[in-house]
Design an enzyme around this catalytic site. Structure first.
Site, mmCIF file in Angstrom:
data_model
loop_
_atom_site.group_PDB
_atom_site.id
_atom_site.type_symbol
_atom_site.label_atom_id
_atom_site.label_comp_id
_atom_site.label_asym_id
_atom_site.label_seq_id
_atom_site.Cartn_x
_atom_site.Cartn_y
_atom_site.Cartn_z
ATOM 1 N N HIS A 1 0.834 -1.200 0.000
ATOM 2 C CA HIS A 1 0.000 0.000 0.000
ATOM 3 C C HIS A 1 0.871 1.253 0.000
ATOM 4 O O HIS A 1 0.455 2.305 -0.499
ATOM 5 C CB HIS A 1 -0.907 0.027 1.229
ATOM 6 C CG HIS A 1 -2.002 -0.990 1.195
ATOM 7 N ND1 HIS A 1 -1.810 -2.287 1.622
ATOM 8 C CD2 HIS A 1 -3.293 -0.912 0.797
ATOM 9 C CE1 HIS A 1 -2.938 -2.961 1.489
ATOM 10 N NE2 HIS A 1 -3.857 -2.146 0.985
ATOM 11 N N ASP B 1 -4.577 -5.775 -8.153
ATOM 12 C CA ASP B 1 -4.817 -5.188 -6.844
ATOM 13 C C ASP B 1 -5.109 -3.705 -7.082
ATOM 14 O O ASP B 1 -4.944 -3.187 -8.199
ATOM 15 C CB ASP B 1 -3.603 -5.381 -5.938
ATOM 16 C CG ASP B 1 -3.961 -5.373 -4.450
ATOM 17 O OD1 ASP B 1 -5.068 -4.901 -4.102
ATOM 18 O OD2 ASP B 1 -3.126 -5.816 -3.640
#
Length: 602
Positions: free
Chosen positions: A249, A322
């Protein structure tokens, strides 16, 4: 225009036979050639803009498809360029929508069902009507977007501790039935990463464990559980995110496994998922030089996604990126290049770009310029439409409140989750047979410790939830939150509150070498009151603590796992879990303190 829409819808309704058979078996049954031809005819009627839209799965703010709160309008205009979910579908023709709690999509089951229906109405009102594939991250455990009254089952590492394929399959089936009742037909679970690195900051208890073969068995079981209940499962994160110390992230992780190590450690769960008929596979924003010497993020790597996943492993289902808003995929290229490169690498669905207009226009221009052929995107669209057909979305895209009420949070589902949780709770230490505690004299307990940010599936702080559960079981239990980094004053308060108690239960959370949680436990133990620790997340906490008399690993702080821990403490249930990861010594990580498979009972 009206005639075109009617004709298209009639065509859609004929794409049912092979899809129904596939949905019933849960196996990736090949779509019949006739059905493929109908889907290709549908694609041929789409404009280029509609084709590009089918590739995108976007977030959207709001609890309603047409009437959001003013704050949601502002967020949508800023990030997407539309006001509502219906406008999103109408303008960008997106093929899917992903739900998030923070986007105000998941207030309650009826609202979720209504939002899903509104999104589907928008998709079927277009000139070329196509149902949408609505998705979310409902891994359970520490990652869940929908909480009570929905049923929350134990998460992956808890199921790994239980070691039961039937429990894993049963948990996925419960989850899938409830998701489908709310109109969510693609779940980004199960996690197929093998957590061989205790320092992994992003996977951890989201993984079933550290044994590739055990993880593979549980992944395959969950794939079957989800898909036989009508929800597309999504194994993630290919080619394997289990051995990182960087969170994708926020950065771009690098995995230095050799090709042989990858085959042995990372590949087995993905192979098992493919053999089980997995509907979709999510990519990882990681660099694996042994698989791609150019060191492209896997999401953008043709050698990894086409060379290995498609060609070597023989996977022809949907590949979803993702989130394209994560830093791991944005470190080398701008937001306009990332979706184009992902398609060139072999992806089908482009998930959650940070600014949809930028990504959507970039793909459109790439096709118009010939950088990406229209035939290439049609390959991806066909895979996406095949999945929608398999799930029956062309036949019946809508859900009902009656279906929600029959299914979501049913007594049977809740009882199933409770029983599974008991079989996952792991007893690591029990000096002098302290547990189970004797309830006959109604002992007085103090519950202290960490109260981390609550995932969906929690009704309140873990200390309060655990104290309430113990009180219901016949104890007198008081709660005192000391936090994940207790101050000296908080520790003093806990020590004072422990006076006169028969035992203290301490919830621990990711205890590090410098954590003041260590001081909390040692000072409580010095009072002479028996201390019981409950690891609320990673089972590795025990290696850094001293003085406790008993230790349980719960693998999450959701209500279902805390209630199970309370029943184990009270002797209402026997601990059934066994460590699915090894716990190394804190002072010498080369030495194993508790091996995989370790667990006590009574």
């Amino acid at each position: 225009m009206h005639h075109r829409a009617t004709t298209s819808r009639r065509t859609l309704l004929t794409v049912t036979a092979a899809a129904a058979a596939a949905a019933a078996t849960g196996v990736a049954t090949p779509v019949r050639a006739a059905d493929d031809r109908r889907l290709q005819q549908l694609i041929s009627r789409m404009s280029l803009e509609e084709k590009v839209g089918q590739l995108f799965v976007s977030r959207v703010y709001g609890h309603s498809a047409t009437a959001p709160d003013p704050a949601d309008v502002d967020a949508n205009l800023k990030e997407i360029g539309v006001r509502t979910a219906a406008e999103l579908v109408g303008r960008y023709h997106v093929g899917g929508v992903i739900y998030f709690t923070w986007a105000h999509n998941t207030r309650d089951p009826h609202q979720i069902a209504d939002l899903s229906n509104g999104i589907q109405r928008a998709g079927l009102a277009k000139p070329t009507p196509v149902p949408l594939l609505i998705s979310t991250d409902q891994e359970h455990g520490i990652v869940a977007r929908i909480g009570e009254p929905a049923t929350l089952v134990p998460g992956a590492m808890a199921l790994g501790a239980g070691g039961s394929r039937s429990d894993a399959r049963r948990a996925a089936r419960v989850a899938a039935r409830e998701l489908a009742a709310m109109g969510i037909r693609q779940n980004y679970a199960p996690v197929a990463d093998v957590n061989v690195n205790p320092a992994n900051p992003v996977i951890g208890v989201r993984s079933f464990g550290a044994d590739p073969e055990a993880v593979a068995e549980l992944v395959a079981a969950q794939v079957k559980g989800y898909q036989r209940a009508g929800v597309a499962a999504t194994t993630k994160h290919f080619p394997g995110h289990g051995d990182t110390e960087t969170d994708s992230h926020y950065g771009l992780p690098r995995i230095n496994h050799t090709r042989e190590q990858w085959e042995k450690l990372d590949a087995p769960p993905f192979r098992a998922a493919i053999a089980a008929g997995i509907d979709s596979i999510m990519t990882a924003h990681i660099v694996v030089p042994a698989l791609d010497p150019a060191e492209e993020p896997a999401t953008l790597s043709r050698p990894i996604l086409t060379g290995i996943l498609r060609e070597r492993l023989g996977y022809d289902g949907v590949v979803v990126t993702d989130s394209l808003g994560m830093e791991g995929v944005r470190t080398k290229y701008g937001d306009a290049r990332v979706p184009v490169l992902a398609l060139q690498a072999g992806c089908d669905q482009l998930l959650n770009p940070p600014h949809l207009p930028t990504a959507w226009n970039a793909v459109l221009k790439a096709v118009q310029s010939g950088e990406i052929s229209e035939a290439r995107i049609e390959e991806s669209i066909l895979r996406i439409l095949r999945l929608k057909a398999k799930l029956g979305l062309f036949r019946e895209p809508y859900v009902t409140h009656e279906g929600v009420d029959r299914t979501v949070g049913s007594a049977l589902h809740l009882a199933t989750a409770d029983r599974i949780a008991e079989r996952t709770t792991t007893l690591l230490l029990n000096e002098g047979g302290l547990l189970p505690l004797d309830r006959r004299e109604r002992p007085h307990l103090l519950v202290v410790g960490a109260d981390p940010a609550s995932p969906s599936g929690t009704t309140g702080p873990p200390t309060a939830t655990l104290a309430a559960a113990l009180t219901e079981l016949g104890f007198t239990a008081a709660a005192l939150s000391t936090g994940t980094a207790p101050s000296t004053a908080k520790i003093d308060d806990a020590v004072a509150a422990a006076a006169g108690k028969d035992a203290v239960v301490v919830g621990t959370y990711n205890v590090s070498a410098t954590s003041t949680q260590r001081t909390l436990v040692s000072r409580l133990a010095a009072t002479g009151v028996p201390v019981i620790t409950v690891a609320l997340r990673n089972p590795y906490d025990i290696a850094r603590l001293s003085g406790q008399r008993a230790t349980l690993a719960a693998y999450s702080w959701t209500d279902v796992e805390l209630r199970a821990a309370a029943r184990v403490i009270a002797g209402r249930a026997r601990p059934g879990g066994r460590l699915p990861v090894p716990v190394q010594r804190a002072d010498d990580p080369a030495q194993v303190l508790y091996p995989m498979g370790y667990g006590l009972t009574y």
